[in-house]
Design a protein around this motif. Structure first.
Motif, PDB file in Angstrom:
ATOM      1  N   ILE A  41      32.120-136.461  48.332  1.00 56.88           N
ATOM      2  CA  ILE A  41      31.437-136.137  47.076  1.00 56.88           C
ATOM      3  C   ILE A  41      30.132-135.378  47.309  1.00 56.88           C
ATOM      4  O   ILE A  41      29.761-134.518  46.507  1.00 56.88           O
ATOM      5  N   ILE A  42      29.476-135.624  48.421  1.00 55.66           N
ATOM      6  CA  ILE A  42      28.222-134.919  48.714  1.00 55.66           C
ATOM      7  C   ILE A  42      28.512-133.447  49.011  1.00 55.66           C
ATOM      8  O   ILE A  42      27.813-132.562  48.500  1.00 55.66           O
ATOM      9  N   GLU A  43      29.557-133.192  49.801  1.00 55.83           N
ATOM     10  CA  GLU A  43      29.916-131.811  50.097  1.00 55.83           C
ATOM     11  C   GLU A  43      30.354-131.080  48.834  1.00 55.83           C
ATOM     12  O   GLU A  43      30.019-129.906  48.634  1.00 55.83           O
ATOM     13  N   ILE A  44      31.101-131.753  47.985  1.00 54.72           N
ATOM     14  CA  ILE A  44      31.541-131.154  46.728  1.00 54.72           C
ATOM     15  C   ILE A  44      30.336-130.821  45.855  1.00 54.72           C
ATOM     16  O   ILE A  44      30.268-129.750  45.250  1.00 54.72           O
ATOM     17  N   ALA A  45      29.361-131.719  45.804  1.00 60.30           N
ATOM     18  CA  ALA A  45      28.164-131.481  44.994  1.00 60.30           C
ATOM     19  C   ALA A  45      27.350-130.304  45.536  1.00 60.30           C
ATOM     20  O   ALA A  45      26.854-129.476  44.763  1.00 60.30           O
ATOM     21  N   ILE A  46      27.228-130.201  46.850  1.00 61.02           N
ATOM     22  CA  ILE A  46      26.471-129.095  47.447  1.00 61.02           C
ATOM     23  C   ILE A  46      27.152-127.762  47.155  1.00 61.02           C
ATOM     24  O   ILE A  46      26.507-126.786  46.740  1.00 61.02           O
ATOM     25  N   LEU A  47      28.469-127.700  47.349  1.00 59.06           N
ATOM     26  CA  LEU A  47      29.193-126.461  47.099  1.00 59.06           C
ATOM     27  C   LEU A  47      29.169-126.089  45.619  1.00 59.06           C
ATOM     28  O   LEU A  47      29.068-124.906  45.264  1.00 59.06           O
ATOM     29  N   THR A  48      29.230-127.089  44.752  1.00 61.94           N
ATOM     30  CA  THR A  48      29.161-126.829  43.315  1.00 61.94           C
ATOM     31  C   THR A  48      27.786-126.293  42.930  1.00 61.94           C
ATOM     32  O   THR A  48      27.666-125.382  42.108  1.00 61.94           O
ATOM     33  N   PHE A  49      26.739-126.851  43.520  1.00 66.81           N
ATOM     34  CA  PHE A  49      25.387-126.391  43.239  1.00 66.81           C
ATOM     35  C   PHE A  49      25.199-124.940  43.677  1.00 66.81           C
ATOM     36  O   PHE A  49      24.621-124.126  42.945  1.00 66.81           O
ATOM     37  N   VAL A  50      25.704-124.603  44.860  1.00 67.28           N
ATOM     38  CA  VAL A  50      25.593-123.231  45.351  1.00 67.28           C
ATOM     39  C   VAL A  50      26.374-122.278  44.443  1.00 67.28           C
ATOM     40  O   VAL A  50      25.907-121.176  44.124  1.00 67.28           O
ATOM     41  N   SER A  51      27.551-122.696  43.999  1.00 68.67           N
ATOM     42  CA  SER A  51      28.342-121.879  43.087  1.00 68.67           C
ATOM     43  C   SER A  51      27.625-121.704  41.751  1.00 68.67           C
ATOM     44  O   SER A  51      27.675-120.628  41.138  1.00 68.67           O
ATOM     45  N   MET A  52      26.946-122.763  41.306  1.00 63.80           N
ATOM     46  CA  MET A  52      26.200-122.678  40.057  1.00 63.80           C
ATOM     47  C   MET A  52      25.042-121.682  40.188  1.00 63.80           C
ATOM     48  O   MET A  52      24.775-120.901  39.263  1.00 63.80           O
ATOM     49  N   LEU A  53      24.387-121.687  41.329  1.00 63.70           N
ATOM     50  CA  LEU A  53      23.322-120.706  41.560  1.00 63.70           C
ATOM     51  C   LEU A  53      23.872-119.283  41.554  1.00 63.70           C
ATOM     52  O   LEU A  53      23.237-118.363  41.030  1.00 63.70           O
ATOM     53  N   MET A  54      25.060-119.108  42.114  1.00 61.21           N
ATOM     54  CA  MET A  54      25.681-117.789  42.102  1.00 61.21           C
ATOM     55  C   MET A  54      26.008-117.352  40.673  1.00 61.21           C
ATOM     56  O   MET A  54      25.828-116.183  40.315  1.00 61.21           O
ATOM     57  N   GLY A  55      26.458-118.297  39.850  1.00 55.05           N
ATOM     58  CA  GLY A  55      26.703-117.981  38.451  1.00 55.05           C
ATOM     59  C   GLY A  55      25.428-117.610  37.725  1.00 55.05           C
ATOM     60  O   GLY A  55      25.420-116.685  36.902  1.00 55.05           O
ATOM     61  N   LEU A  56      24.334-118.296  38.039  1.00 51.92           N
ATOM     62  CA  LEU A  56      23.043-117.962  37.429  1.00 51.92           C
ATOM     63  C   LEU A  56      22.583-116.563  37.838  1.00 51.92           C
ATOM     64  O   LEU A  56      22.029-115.822  37.025  1.00 51.92           O
ATOM     65  N   VAL A  57      22.810-116.209  39.097  1.00 51.74           N
ATOM     66  CA  VAL A  57      22.442-114.871  39.560  1.00 51.74           C
ATOM     67  C   VAL A  57      23.234-113.816  38.792  1.00 51.74           C
ATOM     68  O   VAL A  57      22.687-112.778  38.396  1.00 51.74           O
ATOM     69  N   LEU A  58      24.529-114.079  38.566  1.00 49.68           N
ATOM     70  CA  LEU A  58      25.330-113.119  37.802  1.00 49.68           C
ATOM     71  C   LEU A  58      24.823-112.996  36.356  1.00 49.68           C
ATOM     72  O   LEU A  58      24.750-111.882  35.827  1.00 49.68           O
ATOM     73  N   VAL A  59      24.484-114.112  35.746  1.00 45.40           N
ATOM     74  CA  VAL A  59      23.997-114.074  34.368  1.00 45.40           C
ATOM     75  C   VAL A  59      22.668-113.345  34.297  1.00 45.40           C
ATOM     76  O   VAL A  59      22.454-112.490  33.435  1.00 45.40           O
ATOM     77  N   PHE A  60      21.750-113.655  35.208  1.00 47.37           N
ATOM     78  CA  PHE A  60      20.436-113.025  35.164  1.00 47.37           C
ATOM     79  C   PHE A  60      20.475-111.558  35.599  1.00 47.37           C
ATOM     80  O   PHE A  60      19.605-110.773  35.220  1.00 47.37           O
ATOM     81  N   SER A  61      21.469-111.175  36.404  1.00 45.77           N
ATOM     82  CA  SER A  61      21.565-109.762  36.775  1.00 45.77           C
ATOM     83  C   SER A  61      22.034-108.923  35.584  1.00 45.77           C
ATOM     84  O   SER A  61      21.808-107.717  35.556  1.00 45.77           O
ATOM     85  N   TYR A  62      22.690-109.566  34.617  1.00 42.56           N
ATOM     86  CA  TYR A  62      23.094-108.865  33.406  1.00 42.56           C
ATOM     87  C   TYR A  62      21.904-108.593  32.494  1.00 42.56           C
ATOM     88  O   TYR A  62      21.816-107.566  31.863  1.00 42.56           O
TER      89      TYR A  62
END
Length: 63
Positions: A41-62
């Protein structure tokens, strides 16, 4: 191209928030099955957090 970035970013954010909600429910209700998810669950949470940051970068780059 910008609309695609925004759409993909929002979809990634929604999926990541749903995964975090499932993790919170698993922790809150002390679910012990399936074991492979609870052990990692810790690894899943870390990978999900990194993916969420990537989604934020895509939204803010728009913007």
């Amino acid at each position: 191209m910008g609309t695609i970035k925004l759409t993909v970013g929002i979809v990634i954010l929604v999926i990541c928030l749903a995964i975090f909600a499932l993790i919170a429910c698993a922790k809150f209700f002390h679910i012990s099955k399936p074991v492979f998810l609870i052990e990692n669950i810790i690894e899943i949470a870390i990978l999900t957090f990194v993916s969420m940051l990537m989604g934020l970068v895509l939204v803010f780059s728009y913007l």
